[in-house]
Design a protein around this motif. Structure first.
Motif, PDB file in Angstrom:
ATOM      1  N   GLU A 251       0.831  -1.199   0.000  1.00 33.16           N
ATOM      2  CA  GLU A 251       0.000   0.000   0.000  1.00 33.16           C
ATOM      3  C   GLU A 251       0.870   1.255   0.000  1.00 33.16           C
ATOM      4  N   ALA A 252       0.292   2.354  -0.472  1.00 30.73           N
ATOM      5  CA  ALA A 252       1.007   3.628  -0.524  1.00 30.73           C
ATOM      6  C   ALA A 252       1.102   4.234   0.865  1.00 30.73           C
ATOM      7  N   GLY A 253       2.291   4.811   1.158  1.00 29.98           N
ATOM      8  CA  GLY A 253       2.474   5.451   2.450  1.00 29.98           C
ATOM      9  C   GLY A 253       3.583   6.478   2.392  1.00 29.98           C
ATOM     10  N   VAL A 254       3.661   7.289   3.435  1.00 25.13           N
ATOM     11  CA  VAL A 254       4.720   8.290   3.564  1.00 25.13           C
ATOM     12  C   VAL A 254       5.412   8.072   4.902  1.00 25.13           C
ATOM     13  N   VAL A 255       6.752   8.067   4.876  1.00 26.21           N
ATOM     14  CA  VAL A 255       7.549   7.954   6.099  1.00 26.21           C
ATOM     15  C   VAL A 255       8.343   9.250   6.250  1.00 26.21           C
ATOM     16  N   TYR A 256       8.111   9.978   7.333  1.00 31.91           N
ATOM     17  CA  TYR A 256       8.808  11.249   7.549  1.00 31.91           C
ATOM     18  C   TYR A 256      10.012  11.058   8.463  1.00 31.91           C
ATOM     19  N   CYS A 257      11.130  11.637   8.042  1.00 30.58           N
ATOM     20  CA  CYS A 257      12.359  11.663   8.825  1.00 30.58           C
ATOM     21  C   CYS A 257      12.839  13.113   8.929  1.00 30.58           C
ATOM     22  N   LEU A 325       9.356   8.690  11.850  1.00 28.86           N
ATOM     23  CA  LEU A 325      10.492   8.112  12.574  1.00 28.86           C
ATOM     24  C   LEU A 325      11.152   9.137  13.483  1.00 28.86           C
ATOM     25  N   ASP A 326      10.747  10.391  13.368  1.00 24.90           N
ATOM     26  CA  ASP A 326      11.235  11.462  14.241  1.00 24.90           C
ATOM     27  C   ASP A 326      10.052  12.320  14.652  1.00 24.90           C
ATOM     28  N   LEU A 327      10.170  12.943  15.809  1.00 25.19           N
ATOM     29  CA  LEU A 327       9.101  13.780  16.331  1.00 25.19           C
ATOM     30  C   LEU A 327       8.953  15.052  15.491  1.00 25.19           C
ATOM     31  N   PRO A 328       7.745  15.394  15.040  1.00 22.63           N
ATOM     32  CA  PRO A 328       7.550  16.673  14.344  1.00 22.63           C
ATOM     33  C   PRO A 328       7.788  17.850  15.296  1.00 22.63           C
ATOM     34  N   LYS A 329       7.726  19.072  14.749  1.00 16.53           N
ATOM     35  CA  LYS A 329       8.002  20.262  15.551  1.00 16.53           C
ATOM     36  C   LYS A 329       6.852  20.613  16.481  1.00 16.53           C
TER      37      LYS A 329
END
Length: 636
Positions: A251-257, A325-329
């Motif tokens: 499935e389509a997804g986004v992983v933010y680092c 994978l990292d905390l947003p601001k």
């Protein structure tokens, strides 16, 4: 669920009534939520500030008024958009439904740009998309002056309006010049739209865009189809891989680092593990970024690993998960980024792995920024709200919506609701941590008030005789070994929560620990601390997601329940749609959303009138594709 409407509902193509336009052009029989109020207000010439969640239908709030006003002879609507990708997709989608639209940006040749300008100046265009830096140039303003003098300037739509606010999560200085639109064309209605703005940011948008007389429309911020899950970091790569394989394989997804390096390493690692993944960040060559973005929009099942440079304006409806994978601001960033999942209304998940280093790094970035004290104070408050969301024992949705001033009841669809976290009275454990940090300061001699980090602190608490303990003779401290009853993971959890609660700070390049003023009350035993038990959040199974035997169920294949024959028809329609999308160089969802194809497959219309009554099938698409769809359904 949509049903086939009687064919008589199709109106005349010349209609300027908003509901008729919605039906005829876009194929929808009714507005959602507050869309009708907004559309009527703007069609009537009023200014509006619209706060509506991603996937709530913001674009229709200015597209329908633009079409109505254009049909009344009031000219072209100017849509201010910050992203080239969004312009391309929106224009492609509008042309597909028979609305004459165009964009002006750097991707056009001189000849192409001149052709668009001629279409604009003639009044033939219904909507023109342009970036804020172009809209405020003297040349473009002179063109707007000419349109305005001839009564051919119908409205201004300012998308992603939070970009004008320095308090927002995505401030862009070029938006500040947009106040010229009100000063220069006060009688032309303006609609500013955003998915994310707290009260402070809203006030800033109103002031900077001079929208003091605008009507404010605030829709619910709730995205009930998104499940929120936050886990403690414990080998986060392995946690991410398990999450994707267990719940979202294919499935389509986004992983933010947070960093470009981590983006590239994570994308390469996922690819090596058999997950189709691409990197995206501002440091990549522009052509590479565009190629990766195009693939993500046009292909199924790709995972985009990205920094926050990716996402705003991405209109892909079938993103099934967003992972951090990292905390947003701050909460605004988290809400905006997670909102890119499940735009089609089908179930989606927002997953985040979160640890002590995330808290420390975000606080340090705020403290070390060159911004003024007031700005830092606001950003610390926003970070604290995000940490409270991560650490809460209660419903995450209630906490998230509460941040935006919206009251709600426990959702029953976040990790805390599905599996309430265990808590414990950690008052004594907290006092041991704070006491140990205090002893470091007393014992440190010339080492300053904060000379040691989390690892050494936990070693002392657990009574480990390391070289560093021996070097500083910390085995002589009264706190040495007083925490041997807890594991390293448990102490890290306690320390992380103390930092999140503001009782401990991590300072300097080496994240050494110090005490805040509020730590005194905890040390004295005047504050009781109920903390989460240190354990990764257990996964809650999603009914219908995985069939017996490990295979994916039919529920995964379509956004509505289909029997075997209908599922065959759905897959045949998807194959036909893919061919059309390739031929037209468009993402597949611009041709038809999955939900529309699923309804066609389920209802199996046998005539153009029946097909025209399905939600999402407008007059132009019915004319262009109707007979082909009936053919595919018949063969299926």
């Amino acid at each position: 669920m949509s049903t086939v409407a009687p064919p008589s509902r199709r109106p005349s193509a010349a209609s300027t009534e908003p509901l008729h336009i919605l039906d005829e052009v876009f194929g929808y029989s009714a507005f959602r939520g507050r869309q009708r109020e907004i559309v009527d207000h703007v069609v009537g010439g009023g200014d509006a500030l619209v706060l509506m969640p991603t996937g709530g239908g913001k674009s229709l709030c200015y597209q329908v008024p633009a079409i109505a006003r254009h049909r009344r002879g009031q000219g072209v609507a100017i849509v201010v958009s910050p992203l080239i990708a969004l312009m391309h997709d929106q224009v492609g989608a509008l042309e597909e439904v028979g609305v004459h639209a165009a964009f002006l940006n750097s991707t056009l040749s001189l000849e192409q740009a001149q052709h668009v300008e001629r279409e604009m100046m003639s009044g033939r265009l219904t909507l023109l998309y342009a970036a804020p830096e172009r809209v405020t140039t003297p040349r473009f303003l002179a063109q707007l002056d000419s349109l305005h003098e001839r009564g051919l300037l119908s409205l201004f739509a300012i998308d992603e309006a939070h970009c004008v606010s320095q308090w927002g999560h995505d401030f862009r200085s070029e938006y500040l010049g947009l106040s010229v639109l009100h000063e220069r064309y006060p009688a032309v209605p303006r609609i500013a739209l955003t998915a994310t703005a707290d009260e402070h940011t809203r006030a800033d948008i109103i002031e900077r865009l001079q929208l003091q007389d605008a009507q404010v429309f605030i829709s619910s911020f709730d995205r009930p189809n998104i499940r929120y899950l936050i886990v403690e970091k414990d080998n986060p790569r392995a946690q991410l891989l398990r999450f994707i394989r267990d719940e979202h394989e294919g499935e389509a997804g986004v992983v933010y680092c947070q960093s470009r390096k981590k983006v590239e390493e994570t994308a390469a690692w996922l690819s090596g593990e058999g997950i189709a993944a691409l990197p995206y960040h501002a440091g990549l060559d522009a052509a590479v970024r565009q190629r990766h973005q195009d693939r993500f929009l046009r292909e199924e099942g790709l995972v985009m690993v990205a920094t926050i440079a990716f996402g705003m304006g991405i209109d892909k409806p079938d993103v099934r998960f967003v992972a951090h994978l990292d905390l947003p601001k701050n909460i605004e960033s988290y809400y905006q980024e997670t909102g890119r999942a499940g735009r089609d209304g089908a179930p989606a998940e927002a997953w985040m792995a979160y640890g002590l280093a995330d808290v420390v790094n975000q606080r340090r970035m705020i403290d070390e920024s060159p911004a003024g004290d007031d700005f830092k104070r606001v950003q610390r408050g926003k970070l604290d709200a995000l940490l409270a969301l991560a650490e809460t024992h209660e419903c995450r949705r209630v906490r998230l919506l509460g941040y935006f001033g919206e009251a709600s009841e426990p959702c029953g669809n976040c990790d805390n609701c599905l599996q309430p976290p265990a808590t414990w009275d950690a008052t004594e454990a907290a006092r041991k941590v704070l006491s140990c940090i205090y002893r470091f300061r007393q014992h440190g001699g010339g080492y300053g008030p904060s000379a040691f980090g989390a690892g050494h602190l936990i070693d002392v608490l657990r009574g480990k005789n390391t070289d560093k303990v021996a070097q500083y003779r910390h085995e002589t401290l009264s706190t040495f070994g007083i925490g041997a009853d807890l594991s390293e993971q448990q102490w890290r959890s306690v320390l992380r929560q103390l930092v999140a609660l503001g009782h401990v700070v991590a300072e300097g390049e080496f994240n050494t620990l110090g005490l805040t003023e509020s730590a005194r009350n905890v040390l004295r035993g005047e504050v009781q601390l109920q903390l989460r038990v240190a354990a990764e959040t257990k996964r809650a199974g999603r009914s219908g997601r995985v069939a017996k035997g490990g295979g994916k169920s039919a529920a995964k294949a379509a956004p509505v329940d289909l029997d075997a024959a209908a599922l065959d028809r759905f897959q045949a329609l998807k194959g036909w749609r893919a061919e059309v999308a390739r031929e037209h160089n468009l993402p597949a969802y611009v041709v038809f959303h999955d939900a529309a194809l699923a309804e066609m497959a389920r209802l199996q219309p046998s005539s153009l009138d029946e097909l025209g009554g399905i939600s999402g099938v407008g007059a132009k698409k019915l004319e262009a594709y109707g007979r082909e769809i009936l053919r595919v359904l018949g063969e299926g």
